[in-house]
Write a protein that holds these residues in place. Structure first.
Motif, PDB file in Angstrom:
ATOM      1  N   ALA A 345      40.840  31.061 -56.889  1.00 22.94           N
ATOM      2  CA  ALA A 345      39.838  32.031 -57.316  1.00 22.94           C
ATOM      3  C   ALA A 345      38.516  31.355 -57.650  1.00 22.94           C
ATOM      4  N   PHE A 346      37.487  32.172 -57.770  1.00 24.73           N
ATOM      5  CA  PHE A 346      36.203  31.661 -58.208  1.00 24.73           C
ATOM      6  C   PHE A 346      36.287  31.252 -59.686  1.00 24.73           C
ATOM      7  N   GLU A 347      35.281  30.536 -60.128  1.00 25.68           N
ATOM      8  CA  GLU A 347      35.256  29.988 -61.480  1.00 25.68           C
ATOM      9  C   GLU A 347      35.432  31.097 -62.538  1.00 25.68           C
ATOM     10  N   ASN A 348      36.314  30.812 -63.491  1.00 25.75           N
ATOM     11  CA  ASN A 348      36.544  31.691 -64.655  1.00 25.75           C
ATOM     12  C   ASN A 348      37.149  33.055 -64.301  1.00 25.75           C
ATOM     13  N   LYS A 349      37.705  33.206 -63.115  1.00 22.34           N
ATOM     14  CA  LYS A 349      38.325  34.479 -62.750  1.00 22.34           C
ATOM     15  C   LYS A 349      39.756  34.527 -63.298  1.00 22.34           C
ATOM     16  N   ASP A 350      40.086  35.661 -63.896  1.00 20.40           N
ATOM     17  CA  ASP A 350      41.406  35.875 -64.479  1.00 20.40           C
ATOM     18  C   ASP A 350      42.426  36.037 -63.354  1.00 20.40           C
ATOM     19  N   PHE A 625      26.278  36.651 -46.590  1.00 15.92           N
ATOM     20  CA  PHE A 625      25.588  35.476 -47.122  1.00 15.92           C
ATOM     21  C   PHE A 625      25.939  35.247 -48.587  1.00 15.92           C
ATOM     22  N   ASP A 626      25.949  36.315 -49.371  1.00 16.57           N
ATOM     23  CA  ASP A 626      26.267  36.177 -50.794  1.00 16.57           C
ATOM     24  C   ASP A 626      27.663  35.608 -50.983  1.00 16.57           C
ATOM     25  N   LEU A 627      28.604  36.067 -50.152  1.00 11.21           N
ATOM     26  CA  LEU A 627      29.979  35.576 -50.246  1.00 11.21           C
ATOM     27  C   LEU A 627      30.056  34.100 -49.863  1.00 11.21           C
ATOM     28  N   ILE A 628      29.368  33.716 -48.789  1.00  7.90           N
ATOM     29  CA  ILE A 628      29.376  32.327 -48.340  1.00  7.90           C
ATOM     30  C   ILE A 628      28.752  31.422 -49.393  1.00  7.90           C
ATOM     31  N   LYS A 629      27.687  31.883 -50.001  1.00 10.63           N
ATOM     32  CA  LYS A 629      27.025  31.085 -51.030  1.00 10.63           C
ATOM     33  C   LYS A 629      27.940  30.872 -52.223  1.00 10.63           C
ATOM     34  N   GLN A 630      28.620  31.938 -52.651  1.00 12.46           N
ATOM     35  CA  GLN A 630      29.552  31.812 -53.769  1.00 12.46           C
ATOM     36  C   GLN A 630      30.698  30.866 -53.423  1.00 12.46           C
ATOM     37  N   SER A 631      31.197  30.985 -52.199  1.00 12.06           N
ATOM     38  CA  SER A 631      32.273  30.099 -51.739  1.00 12.06           C
ATOM     39  C   SER A 631      31.825  28.645 -51.749  1.00 12.06           C
ATOM     40  N   LEU A 633      29.427  27.243 -53.556  1.00  8.82           N
ATOM     41  CA  LEU A 633      29.281  26.774 -54.935  1.00  8.82           C
ATOM     42  C   LEU A 633      30.649  26.430 -55.538  1.00  8.82           C
ATOM     43  N   SER A 634      31.663  27.219 -55.199  1.00  7.22           N
ATOM     44  CA  SER A 634      33.010  26.928 -55.691  1.00  7.22           C
ATOM     45  C   SER A 634      33.540  25.634 -55.106  1.00  7.22           C
ATOM     46  N   GLN A 635      33.295  25.403 -53.809  1.00 10.94           N
ATOM     47  CA  GLN A 635      33.745  24.160 -53.175  1.00 10.94           C
ATOM     48  C   GLN A 635      33.051  22.948 -53.797  1.00 10.94           C
ATOM     49  N   ILE A 636      31.778  23.102 -54.125  1.00 11.95           N
ATOM     50  CA  ILE A 636      31.053  21.995 -54.760  1.00 11.95           C
ATOM     51  C   ILE A 636      31.658  21.679 -56.115  1.00 11.95           C
ATOM     52  N   LYS A 637      32.024  22.709 -56.883  1.00 13.55           N
ATOM     53  CA  LYS A 637      32.673  22.481 -58.174  1.00 13.55           C
ATOM     54  C   LYS A 637      33.993  21.732 -57.979  1.00 13.55           C
ATOM     55  N   GLU A 638      34.749  22.106 -56.949  1.00  9.57           N
ATOM     56  CA  GLU A 638      36.001  21.413 -56.665  1.00  9.57           C
ATOM     57  C   GLU A 638      35.749  19.949 -56.329  1.00  9.57           C
ATOM     58  N   SER A 660      16.651   8.601 -48.039  1.00  9.28           N
ATOM     59  CA  SER A 660      17.335   8.949 -46.790  1.00  9.28           C
ATOM     60  C   SER A 660      17.994  10.320 -46.901  1.00  9.28           C
ATOM     61  N   PRO A 661      17.899  11.149 -45.863  1.00  8.34           N
ATOM     62  CA  PRO A 661      18.613  12.428 -45.895  1.00  8.34           C
ATOM     63  C   PRO A 661      20.127  12.238 -45.985  1.00  8.34           C
ATOM     64  N   PHE A 662      20.621  11.086 -45.511  1.00  8.75           N
ATOM     65  CA  PHE A 662      22.064  10.835 -45.544  1.00  8.75           C
ATOM     66  C   PHE A 662      22.586  10.549 -46.947  1.00  8.75           C
ATOM     67  N   SER A 663      21.683  10.404 -47.912  1.00  9.61           N
ATOM     68  CA  SER A 663      22.138  10.224 -49.293  1.00  9.61           C
ATOM     69  C   SER A 663      22.642  11.529 -49.879  1.00  9.61           C
ATOM     70  N   ASN A 664      22.303  12.640 -49.219  1.00 11.66           N
ATOM     71  CA  ASN A 664      22.686  13.957 -49.723  1.00 11.66           C
ATOM     72  C   ASN A 664      24.046  14.386 -49.194  1.00 11.66           C
ATOM     73  N   ALA A 665      24.806  15.071 -50.020  1.00  9.49           N
ATOM     74  CA  ALA A 665      26.035  15.696 -49.558  1.00  9.49           C
ATOM     75  C   ALA A 665      25.665  16.862 -48.661  1.00  9.49           C
ATOM     76  N   LEU A 666      26.315  16.966 -47.522  1.00  5.78           N
ATOM     77  CA  LEU A 666      25.995  18.010 -46.544  1.00  5.78           C
ATOM     78  C   LEU A 666      26.044  19.403 -47.163  1.00  5.78           C
ATOM     79  N   MET A 667      26.979  19.604 -48.064  1.00  7.80           N
ATOM     80  CA  MET A 667      27.138  20.909 -48.675  1.00  7.80           C
ATOM     81  C   MET A 667      26.045  21.213 -49.684  1.00  7.80           C
ATOM     82  N   GLY A 668      25.326  20.182 -50.129  1.00  2.08           N
ATOM     83  CA  GLY A 668      24.309  20.358 -51.140  1.00  2.08           C
ATOM     84  C   GLY A 668      24.867  20.220 -52.533  1.00  2.08           C
ATOM     85  N   THR A 669      24.070  20.575 -53.517  1.00  4.98           N
ATOM     86  CA  THR A 669      24.498  20.539 -54.913  1.00  4.98           C
ATOM     87  C   THR A 669      24.447  21.957 -55.477  1.00  4.98           C
TER      88      THR A 669
END
Length: 942
Positions: A345-350, A625-631, A633-638, A660-669
């Motif tokens: 589940a997403f963060e803090n979901k019961d 898009f909203d769903l993908i963005k939430q997903s 963000l959850s993967q980044i937390k993991e 360098s652009p390669f210093s960044n995680a592809l998924m972002g922060t």
């Protein structure tokens, strides 16, 4: 790496005799499987399958023993033997099959253990078939005397490291143990995990080990499968010679089915040190592998959970927005099975809300059922899966043995296909009513620390044994001691390794190239072994074109591209792909957005019409898009809680530097993704996606003229624009080594990354660098890093090194997970190996390296994947069509002096980044003794 646990279903099917003659295959038609089976007098079951498409042969030895034939208090033995049988046998000597594999050019010398069987397998050039038969016979009949106390002590440490890496030091790693322990009673052999417990492994004695081996590793409990290009008559002579005199064992009792019935629902919870999101898993007892009901249950699992139309997806993802995906699958084994439904589940979901959503999804299915169209859609995908599994001789050999173990005969393939195709609508609802609706289940709630308010109501704390970090260094052993043991008598001298056969003839596939008027570069290989097509389209740029404040845009765009077109909703697009039996995936890499897929050759043109729509007619659905963005963000937390993900992302920053652009995680922060809007995706799409920076690679049963015709509409309708892709400058190597530490309190292992910038794939010395690396860490069990850290010291389950260059990126790295309490010792040993590698490299090292790299070319073009990989290198690195042959010549001409110079240039232990992700309280201070100064803590406590 030794050991792959088989938790999911086996590959469905294998080759059919008239496959090449079929233009439009129909699984409902009758066909015959081209195999021959027979048994030796000692009971060894032999299966032979001929496939002359490539000069390779796969050999697999499958023993009908897994964790289900162990006893409580002595668990993990089957898996332990999977390891032991690679180490030594009386006539192969120390290093066993791994040592021989490096010499003969083998691939995938490995093993896997399940609840019910253990197998050992490898694909080799066909001139090494007699060697493989000799070696496998030596493991079966001439092995057990080589297991001494030092050998057993060392391998215990390796297996315990594997358990730490796969279970104890990763999020949700104990979930299966909670489920299985409570789904199956203590008297059931599926009650414990395949890998066993640390305590049982530690307590195993030589007598225990030998008793287990002598009972189960006997010819009458083993199947030998050989698949590929070989002479059947000669193979039978060799099989009889090497296996025939091995003594038959006691009769093996037939395993009785032991299906489980729960008397109540059971709920458990656990606070996971590495989890950042709550996860709910439900498990129902169902049926054993190949049970008549398993086919309808498979369709049910697909329909309920996969895709936009799936009831569970609609409720949990789209309506309630509790998660981004639902997983439902069968985990069926020989004597029982289970249905596994998992929702992270997403963060803090019961998780009580998640359970309510699951019940709502079930109710929706009860009312609506499954349509014939949906059933046909699922079967179409099964047809493509069928042919996909035909592309390697090893896959074919696996399945022949699998049918034998589970059903008694490889000929069950005919019935299996009929069963798959005969599932009806009413069968799907019937099995739901029989096994799921209103039935008792086991539930596990895994939540982050201090979040027990999210667990299911009335859940009780799961009983999980956590290993404590101690300063003790485990049992000591000396792996260098040469074992002394009596040799098993034989009618001939088995110590003489058989000679090679006739050299295999390797023919590189013909490559065609074309440039379309829009600028798209085409690369293709026509291959008609199976009626399949695999393709990938690379749209250059991705991370290289992203704004620093919007890192993650290309990753989000890639995810959104398959969520509908102007003419199709996400669900309609998904169904259009599925009904063709095709797959279309879009993923971002550091340098590309890649559209890849597989289709039946007969449906290639229709598949490309959908690719055309995806590229030129994006839907820009805000809800998706909203769903993908939430997903995301959850993967980044993991990732921020997983030691290996932390190590990967931190290492990029340290090696490539902030510019360098390669210093960044592809998924972002979380910060960058949080600011991205759908307008940012549109802007990136409009500016950067163009046929002028796109290539298309295709392999399969489609001629060039058909490919051109299928791409004609895209070529004419995709507007070309100028896109300038920057070439990032690689930073200089560090002038001196620095140690960095990222603290993960309580980590059971330390994730280690060591390396620096090195070579691009386009650099003139890149291939030679990979020749250099083979004996260091690129050759598996032929490499010094693995031999010394795993085989001699027992510090790790696995370690490797590699030169990972692309057209824009240059990196050398060493990756491992080591036992926490020897972190310093492991790094010190790695440093010593690097310092001495070039100095000590000798003619024998070069001979082993050249032997493997040259002989392995027999396997270079076997599968569609291999051919697509070849096109990828030709396309992206401007390699000539015959680059494999040119690299072979370069390998042959390499000298020891060449390797020494390269080692001095690229393997300086004093000019590298050393990163440790682990428990700082117990490991940080000692790392100063490496001689690189005080370690820099990347996440200091305030």
């Amino acid at each position: 790496m030794k050991s792959t646990f088989c938790l999911l279903l086996p590959m469905l099917l294998l080759s059919i005799s008239n496959i090449q003659a079929q233009n439009k295959p129909n699984l409902k038609s009758e066909f015959e499987v081209p195999f021959e089976e027979y048994s030796l007098n000692n009971g060894l079951h032999v299966i032979l399958h001929i496939d002359k498409s490539d000069p390779v042969v796969a050999v697999a030895l499958t023993s009908h023993v897994g964790s289900a034939r162990e006893i409580p208090g002595r668990t993990g033995f089957a898996h332990l033997f999977e390891h032991l049988l690679f180490l030594e046998s009386e006539n192969l000597g120390k290093g066993g099959l791994d040592k021989m594999s490096a010499k003969i050019g083998g691939e995938g010398a490995n093993g896997s253990t399940s609840r019910d069987r253990t197998n050992y397998f490898q694909t080799v050039p066909n001139d090494a078939l007699e060697k493989m038969i000799w070696a496998e016979a030596d493991k079966l009949g001439f092995f057990i005397n080589t297991v001494t106390e030092p050998v057993l002590s060392k391998e215990k440490q390796v297996v315990k490291n594997e358990k730490r890496q796969s279970y104890d030091n990763r999020p949700y790693g104990h979930n299966f143990a909670v489920i299985n322990k409570n789904l199956y009673p203590t008297t059931h052999p599926y009650n414990w995990e395949v890998i066993g417990s640390l305590e049982d492994l530690q307590n195993a004695t030589i007598e225990d080990v030998k008793s287990f081996y002598n009972k189960w590793y006997v010819p009458n409990n083993v199947t030998l499968t050989i698949a590929g290009d070989f002479d059947v008559k000669q193979a039978k002579i060799w099989i009889e010679k090497y296996f025939g005199e091995i003594k038959r064992g006691n009769e093996i009792p037939k395993v009785a089915k032991q299906e489980v019935v729960l008397s109540a629902t059971k709920k458990y919870y656990y606070e996971d040190n590495f989890a950042r999101l709550p996860q709910l898993t439900l498990a129902w007892p169902t049926v054993y592998e190949f049970h008549p009901d398993s086919y309808a249950l498979e369709v049910l699992a697909t329909y309920l959970s996969k895709g936009k139309k799936a009831p569970l997806y609609q409720v949990l993802v789209e309506d309630k927005k509790l998660t981004d995906k639902v997983s439902l699958y069968q985990y069926n084994s020989e004597i029982a099975g289970q249905y596994m439904l998992s929702v992270r589940a997403f963060e803090n979901k019961d998780l009580n809300l998640v359970l309510n959503g699951i019940e709502e999804g079930f109710s929706r299915f009860e009312k609506e059922g499954i349509s014939q169209e949906d059933l046909d859609r699922i079967k179409a995908k099964q047809e493509t899966d069928f042919y996909t599994n035909l592309s390697s001789v090893l896959g074919k050999g696996f399945q022949l043995a699998q049918y034998t173990i589970y059903t008694g005969s490889p000929s069950f393939i005919n019935q299996d296909i009929k069963n798959i195709q005969s599932v009806k609508i009413e069968d799907v609802m019937r099995v739901y009513q029989k096994y799921i609706k209103g039935k008792y289940f086991v539930a596990s709630s895994f939540v982050p620390k201090n979040q027990t308010h999210l667990v299911l109501q009335n859940a009780i704390l799961a009983d999980i044994v956590e290993e404590k970090i101690t300063a003790d260094k485990e049992d000591s052993f000396d792996a260098s001691v040469k074992a002394s043991y009596p040799k098993t008598p034989s009618s001939f001298d088995r110590s003489q390794e058989p000679p090679y056969g006739e050299n295999p003839t390797v023919k590189a596939p013909a490559v065609w190239k074309k440039q379309l008027s829009s600028g798209i570069q085409l690369y293709g290989i026509e291959n008609n072994e199976v009626p399949l097509v695999q393709f990938q389209m690379q749209l250059k740029g991705a991370l290289l074109l992203e704004n620093k404040d919007k890192i993650g845009v290309s990753n989000l765009l890639a995810d959104l591209m398959t969520k509908g077109t102007q003419n199709k909703t996400a669900q309609e697009l998904e169904n259009a792909i599925a009904i063709l039996g095709a797959t279309i995936n879009v993923n971002a890499t550091d340098e590309d957005i890649v559209i890849s897929g597989t289709s039946l050759a007969k449906n290639f043109e229709k598949t490309m019409q959908l690719v055309d729509e995806i590229i030129t007619q994006p839907r820009w659905d805000q809800t998706e898009f909203d769903l993908i963005k939430q997903s995301t963000l959850s993967q980044i937390k993991e990732q921020n809680a997983d030691p290996n993900s932390i190590a990967r992302n931190q290492f990029r920053k340290l090696v490539f530097g902030s510019e360098s652009p390669f210093s960044n995680a592809l998924m972002g922060t979380e910060q960058t993704v949080g600011t991205i809007t759908i307008e940012d995706l549109k802007d990136f799409y409009n500016k950067n996606l163009s046929p002028s920076v796109t290539n298309f690679q295709i392999v399969g049963a489609v001629p060039m003229k058909n490919v051109l015709a299928a791409l004609d509409h895209l070529n004419k309708n995709w507007a070309t624009k100028k896109v300038t892709i920057p070439s990032p400058v690689m930073p200089a190597k560090p002038t001196k080594s620095v140690v960095y530490f990222y603290d993960v309190p309580g980590a059971k292992q330390s994730a280690v990354r060591i390396g620096s910038v090195a070579l691009k794939a386009t650099d003139s010395e890149y291939h030679l660098a990979n020749v250099l690396n083979y004996r260091l860490g690129g050759g598996g069990f032929a490499s010094q890093l693995l031999q010394q850290l795993r085989e001699e010291k027992g510090y790790t389950y696995g370690i490797s090194s590699s030169f990972d260059g692309t057209a824009n990126k240059a990196l050398f790295s060493i990756n491992s997970n080591v036992r926490t309490n020897i972190t310093f010792e492991a790094l010190q040993l790695i440093k010593t190996i690097l310092e001495n590698y070039g100095k000590n490299f000798n003619a024998n090292d070069l001979e082993i390296t050249q032997g493997y790299l040259i002989k392995s070319n027999a396997r270079a073009f076997e599968t569609l994947d291999a051919k697509l990989s070849m096109l990828n290198e030709i396309c992206n690195y401007n390699y000539p069509n015959n680059y494999v042959q040119k690299q072979e010549i370069e390998t042959k001409n390499t000298t020891v002096s060449d390797i020494k110079k390269l080692a001095e240039k690229y393997l300086d232990a004093n000019q590298m980044i050393y990163l440790v992700v682990g428990d700082a309280a117990t490991q940080l201070q000692k790392l100063e003794e490496l001689g690189f100064g005080k370690p820099i803590v990347l996440n200091p406590k305030n």
